[in-house]
Design a protein around this motif. Structure first.
Motif, PDB file in Angstrom:
ATOM      1  N   MET A 245       0.832  -1.193   0.000  1.00  0.00           N
ATOM      2  CA  MET A 245       0.000   0.000   0.000  1.00  0.00           C
ATOM      3  C   MET A 245       0.871   1.247   0.000  1.00  0.00           C
TER       4      MET A 245
ATOM      5  N   ASP B 166      -1.265   8.731  -0.746  1.00  0.00           N
ATOM      6  CA  ASP B 166      -0.941   9.926  -1.516  1.00  0.00           C
ATOM      7  C   ASP B 166      -1.202  11.211  -0.723  1.00  0.00           C
TER       8      ASP B 166
ATOM      9  N   GLN C 276      -5.393   9.234   0.214  1.00  0.00           N
ATOM     10  CA  GLN C 276      -5.993   8.053  -0.388  1.00  0.00           C
ATOM     11  C   GLN C 276      -4.990   6.910  -0.294  1.00  0.00           C
TER      12      GLN C 276
ATOM     13  N   TRP D  23      -3.579   3.570  -1.807  1.00  0.00           N
ATOM     14  CA  TRP D  23      -3.494   2.825  -3.060  1.00  0.00           C
ATOM     15  C   TRP D  23      -2.945   1.446  -2.737  1.00  0.00           C
TER      16      TRP D  23
ATOM     17  N   ARG E 226      -1.838  -2.412  -4.320  1.00  0.00           N
ATOM     18  CA  ARG E 226      -1.562  -3.205  -5.514  1.00  0.00           C
ATOM     19  C   ARG E 226      -1.989  -4.640  -5.279  1.00  0.00           C
TER      20      ARG E 226
ATOM     21  N   ARG F  35      -8.050   1.511  -4.815  1.00  0.00           N
ATOM     22  CA  ARG F  35      -7.911   2.695  -3.981  1.00  0.00           C
ATOM     23  C   ARG F  35      -8.963   2.609  -2.890  1.00  0.00           C
TER      24      ARG F  35
ATOM     25  N   ASP G 147     -11.530   4.239  -0.670  1.00  0.00           N
ATOM     26  CA  ASP G 147     -12.356   5.438  -0.623  1.00  0.00           C
ATOM     27  C   ASP G 147     -13.187   5.376   0.651  1.00  0.00           C
TER      28      ASP G 147
ATOM     29  N   VAL H 213      -9.294   0.419  -9.557  1.00  0.00           N
ATOM     30  CA  VAL H 213      -8.773   1.501 -10.386  1.00  0.00           C
ATOM     31  C   VAL H 213      -8.659   0.986 -11.812  1.00  0.00           C
TER      32      VAL H 213
ATOM     33  N   LEU I 239       1.862   8.114  -8.673  1.00  0.00           N
ATOM     34  CA  LEU I 239       1.961   6.759  -8.149  1.00  0.00           C
ATOM     35  C   LEU I 239       2.779   5.931  -9.125  1.00  0.00           C
TER      36      LEU I 239
ATOM     37  N   THR J  46      -2.295  10.581  -9.595  1.00  0.00           N
ATOM     38  CA  THR J  46      -3.295  10.123  -8.631  1.00  0.00           C
ATOM     39  C   THR J  46      -4.575  10.955  -8.657  1.00  0.00           C
TER      40      THR J  46
END
Length: 164
Positions: free
Chosen positions: A37, A40, A44, A46, A48, A64, A66, A74, A100, A115
């Motif tokens: 992770m 940003d 947020q 992010w 993978r 992502r 939220d 994404v 990112l 981002t």
């Protein structure tokens, strides 16, 4: 008992350290393993992923977090999505928190994504590229075949680079 893949947020504040939220992945994403992770500038998260299902499945490898919607897939632009080949090895946020970097050792790609807009900024290719970390002038990456930044070493690097 069946294990349901999920994403959980925990409090880091002692002594509670309790569960803040938990969201299960949809059934079509049960073969998606979420791992590294990065956070940003807009806070947020992010994440993978690595998809271990059928190669023909339409499965994201980047999500992502939220606050209102929970875990949001994404949608990457087609060239980046194809290049990642259903496997994202590492993610990192630039020092300014705006771009990112996402890598894939399976395809040797390192993509940079805005981002805010989600647009691809650029892509670079190098055999086994996987580790990625922010640095003053962008990102630094490593490979499974001994490359770290621009130098080659008699070492094998994984997908974890951390600032010391």
């Amino acid at each position: 008992m069946r294990v349901v893949p999920s994403f959980a947020q925990m409090s880091a504040i002692a002594p509670t350290g309790g569960l803040l939220s938990s969201r299960a992945l949809p059934a079509n994403l049960h073969r998606l393993s979420l791992r590294h992770m990065a956070v940003d500038a807009r806070h947020q998260v992010w994440i993978r992923g690595q998809y271990e299902g059928d190669l023909l499945d339409n499965s994201p490898v980047l999500a992502r977090l939220d606050g209102d919607q929970g875990l949001v897939s994404v949608e990457l632009e087609a060239p980046v999505s194809a290049a990642l080949n259903k496997y994202a090895g590492s993610v990192a946020i630039s020092n300014d928190g705006i771009s990112l970097a996402v890598s894939s050792s399976k395809s040797g790609v390192l993509g940079r994504i805005d981002t805010v807009t989600g647009k691809t900024l650029d892509m670079a290719f190098g055999t086994g590229t996987c580790g990625v970390q922010a640095r003053r002038d962008g990102f630094i990456s490593s490979s499974e075949i001994g490359r770290f930044a621009q130098a080659s070493h008699q070492r094998v690097w994984g997908n974890h680079i951390a600032r010391a």
